[in-house]
Write an enzyme that holds these catalytic residues in place. Structure first.
Site, PDB file in Angstrom:
ATOM      1  N   LYS A  65       0.816  -1.223   0.000  1.00 58.00           N
ATOM      2  CA  LYS A  65       0.000   0.000   0.000  1.00 58.00           C
ATOM      3  C   LYS A  65       0.846   1.268   0.000  1.00 58.00           C
ATOM      4  CE  LYS A  65      -4.058  -1.992   2.250  1.00 58.00           C
ATOM      5  NZ  LYS A  65      -5.074  -1.841   3.297  1.00 58.00           N
ATOM      6  N   ASP A 101     -10.157   2.244   1.744  1.00 61.78           N
ATOM      7  CA  ASP A 101     -10.363   1.790   3.128  1.00 61.78           C
ATOM      8  C   ASP A 101     -11.055   2.886   3.936  1.00 61.78           C
ATOM      9  OD1 ASP A 101      -9.157  -0.735   2.887  1.00 61.78           O
ATOM     10  OD2 ASP A 101      -7.156   0.093   3.224  1.00 61.78           O
TER      11      ASP A 101
HETATM   12  P1  NAP Z   1      -0.342  -3.275  10.879  1.00 62.90           P
HETATM   13  O1  NAP Z   1       0.019  -2.213   9.919  1.00 62.90           O
HETATM   14  O2  NAP Z   1       0.524  -4.473  11.030  1.00 62.90           O
HETATM   15  O3  NAP Z   1      -0.526  -2.593  12.329  1.00 62.90           O
HETATM   16  C1  NAP Z   1      -0.739  -3.375  13.480  1.00 62.90           C
HETATM   17  C2  NAP Z   1      -1.007  -2.486  14.667  1.00 62.90           C
HETATM   18  O4  NAP Z   1      -1.282  -3.323  15.791  1.00 62.90           O
HETATM   19  C3  NAP Z   1       0.163  -1.574  15.049  1.00 62.90           C
HETATM   20  O5  NAP Z   1      -0.317  -0.354  15.506  1.00 62.90           O
HETATM   21  C4  NAP Z   1       0.825  -2.385  16.184  1.00 62.90           C
HETATM   22  O6  NAP Z   1       1.513  -1.582  17.109  1.00 62.90           O
HETATM   23  C5  NAP Z   1      -0.395  -2.970  16.865  1.00 62.90           C
HETATM   24  N1  NAP Z   1      -0.022  -4.167  17.628  1.00 62.90           N
HETATM   25  C6  NAP Z   1       0.380  -5.366  17.149  1.00 62.90           C
HETATM   26  N2  NAP Z   1       0.668  -6.204  18.169  1.00 62.90           N
HETATM   27  C7  NAP Z   1       0.454  -5.497  19.314  1.00 62.90           C
HETATM   28  C8  NAP Z   1       0.566  -5.810  20.696  1.00 62.90           C
HETATM   29  N3  NAP Z   1       0.967  -7.028  21.104  1.00 62.90           N
HETATM   30  N4  NAP Z   1       0.258  -4.847  21.596  1.00 62.90           N
HETATM   31  C9  NAP Z   1      -0.148  -3.622  21.186  1.00 62.90           C
HETATM   32  N5  NAP Z   1      -0.277  -3.265  19.898  1.00 62.90           N
HETATM   33  C10 NAP Z   1       0.011  -4.193  18.973  1.00 62.90           C
HETATM   34  O7  NAP Z   1      -1.796  -3.852  10.548  1.00 62.90           O
HETATM   35  P2  NAP Z   1      -3.019  -3.125   9.802  1.00 62.90           P
HETATM   36  O8  NAP Z   1      -2.914  -3.381   8.349  1.00 62.90           O
HETATM   37  O9  NAP Z   1      -3.156  -1.739  10.297  1.00 62.90           O
HETATM   38  O10 NAP Z   1      -4.235  -4.037  10.341  1.00 62.90           O
HETATM   39  C11 NAP Z   1      -4.649  -3.976  11.689  1.00 62.90           C
HETATM   40  C12 NAP Z   1      -5.895  -4.842  11.843  1.00 62.90           C
HETATM   41  O11 NAP Z   1      -6.948  -4.288  11.062  1.00 62.90           O
HETATM   42  C13 NAP Z   1      -5.679  -6.265  11.344  1.00 62.90           C
HETATM   43  O12 NAP Z   1      -6.278  -7.155  12.245  1.00 62.90           O
HETATM   44  C14 NAP Z   1      -6.375  -6.310  10.002  1.00 62.90           C
HETATM   45  O13 NAP Z   1      -6.944  -7.565   9.723  1.00 62.90           O
HETATM   46  C15 NAP Z   1      -7.487  -5.271  10.194  1.00 62.90           C
HETATM   47  N6  NAP Z   1      -7.856  -4.619   8.928  1.00 62.90           N
HETATM   48  C16 NAP Z   1      -9.148  -4.651   8.557  1.00 62.90           C
HETATM   49  C17 NAP Z   1      -9.552  -4.028   7.395  1.00 62.90           C
HETATM   50  C18 NAP Z   1     -10.986  -4.081   7.005  1.00 62.90           C
HETATM   51  O14 NAP Z   1     -11.317  -3.796   5.842  1.00 62.90           O
HETATM   52  N7  NAP Z   1     -11.861  -4.405   7.913  1.00 62.90           N
HETATM   53  C19 NAP Z   1      -8.615  -3.348   6.583  1.00 62.90           C
HETATM   54  C20 NAP Z   1      -7.285  -3.334   7.011  1.00 62.90           C
HETATM   55  C21 NAP Z   1      -6.919  -3.981   8.176  1.00 62.90           C
HETATM   56  P3  NAP Z   1       3.086  -1.193  16.881  1.00 62.90           P
HETATM   57  O15 NAP Z   1       3.072  -0.033  15.921  1.00 62.90           O
HETATM   58  O16 NAP Z   1       3.558  -0.828  18.226  1.00 62.90           O
HETATM   59  O17 NAP Z   1       3.750  -2.421  16.306  1.00 62.90           O
END
Ligand code: NAP
Length: 279
Positions: A65, A101
């Site tokens: 992305k 999104d």
């Molecule tokens: P990402 O870029 O990998 O970001 C993950 C986030 O979670 C970061 O802020 C990370 O914090 C935090 N995190 C991970 N492990 C953690 C822990 N143990 N304690 C505290 N914080 C933690 O992922 P993303 O693409 O943003 O996606 C996030 C979620 O949204 C996923 O579950 C994904 O499936 C969902 N999602 C849904 C849609 C939809 O259309 N519904 C679209 C996109 C994503 P740090 O920065 O500190 O690592």
């Protein structure tokens, strides 16, 4: 038959082919939509191939992305603000980049009956989902606080719109204080997502939310995370990430075909096929 796909790595988990093909079938469109695994260091190579082979467009998931932003011939202002492109329409060889999104989330929020204008919103997380959701909410007139484990990443999200988004840390005490003033709480971390072994250890900040505050989760698998389940038990209106997922797909298809589609028909087709797969 015009070709569309989603690129990512990994890509096997993506629900985009299911959703897009269901919508394509519902409208009798002359497209087929597949999934293509493209490693993170090959974004530009993929774009060149898609142009050469005459693909009509593609969606992008992790880790493409952000890589796509500088590669676009034309970049939608929202995608520029989020620093992330999830939809590329190829028209006469030119690449038009969009972020669907963000409007997908706002659309789902409207279905929940929540207007974010003037509201105080607490967004948890600072990855791609949090960026899109925060940009959408700030653009819709909300005051957004982004709380993240790695504070520097929360600060980076705030730079998209420093007048309307501010950073915070992720310690329970801080989340409790922020929750007391939140009209809307959105989990955009991956905590509680199926296939991971991490989840919230302390959800006591949910007890501090004002009555009636809406609680959303970007996660849709499982359909209800422990976070969302606890919020529902406390009596809050809740929504998982399925509406956002379907919404972003509908807006993406509109960009691919170059015109608006009947969104209710599209949503029905998408939800029906997702239900067959237990979502
Ligand atoms: P990402 O870029 O990998 O970001 C993950 C986030 O979670 C970061 O802020 C990370 O914090 C935090 N995190 C991970 N492990 C953690 C822990 N143990 N304690 C505290 N914080 C933690 O992922 P993303 O693409 O943003 O996606 C996030 C979620 O949204 C996923 O579950 C994904 O499936 C969902 N999602 C849904 C849609 C939809 O259309 N519904 C679209 C996109 C994503 P740090 O920065 O500190 O690592």
């Amino acid at each position: 038959m015009k070709r569309l796909c989603v690129i990512g790595d990994p890509i096997g988990h993506s629900k985009s082919p299911l959703i897009q093909n269901a919508m394509i079938k519902a409208f009798g469109l002359d497209y087929e939509y597949t999934a293509v695994r493209v490693p993170g260091d090959q974004t530009a190579g993929w774009l060149a191939r898609a142009r050469a082979e005459g693909w009509a467009g593609f969606n992008a998931t992790m880790p493409h992305k952000e890589n796509l932003v500088p590669l676009m011939d034309e970049l939608d202002p929202l995608a520029a603000r989020c620093g992330a492109v999830n939809t590329v329409a190829l028209r006469e060889g030119r690449a038009f980049g969009y972020n669907t999104d963000a409007p997908g989330f706002l659309n789902a929020l409207a279905d929940l009956g929540v207007d974010p204008a003037g509201k105080a919103v607490l967004v948890l997380g600072s990855g791609g989902a949090a960026k899109a959701v925060s940009a959408a909410l700030a653009g819709a007139g909300a005051r957004v606080t982004v709380a993240n484990r790695t504070r520097s990443k929360a600060e980076a999200v705030c730079r998209m719109d420093p007048d309307h988004i501010r950073p915070a840390g992720f310690a329970t005490e801080e989340l409790c204080k922020l929750s007391e003033r939140a009209d809307l709480l959105v989990n955009c971390t991956s905590l509680g997502m199926a296939g991971t072994d991490h989840d919230y250890e302390d959800l006591s900040f949910l007890d501090r939310l004002p009555r009636g505050a809406a609680v959303c989760d970007a996660i849709y698998a499982p359909p209800e995370t422990t976070f969302l389940g606890r919020a529902r038990e406390l009596g809050h209106p809740t929504m998982n990430g399925l509406g956002m997922l379907v919404g972003q797909a509908i807006f993406a298809l509109e960009h691919f075909v170059g015109s608006s589609i009947d969104r209710e028909t599209a949503k029905k087709a998408a939800l029906e096929v997702l239900k067959e797969y237990g979502l």
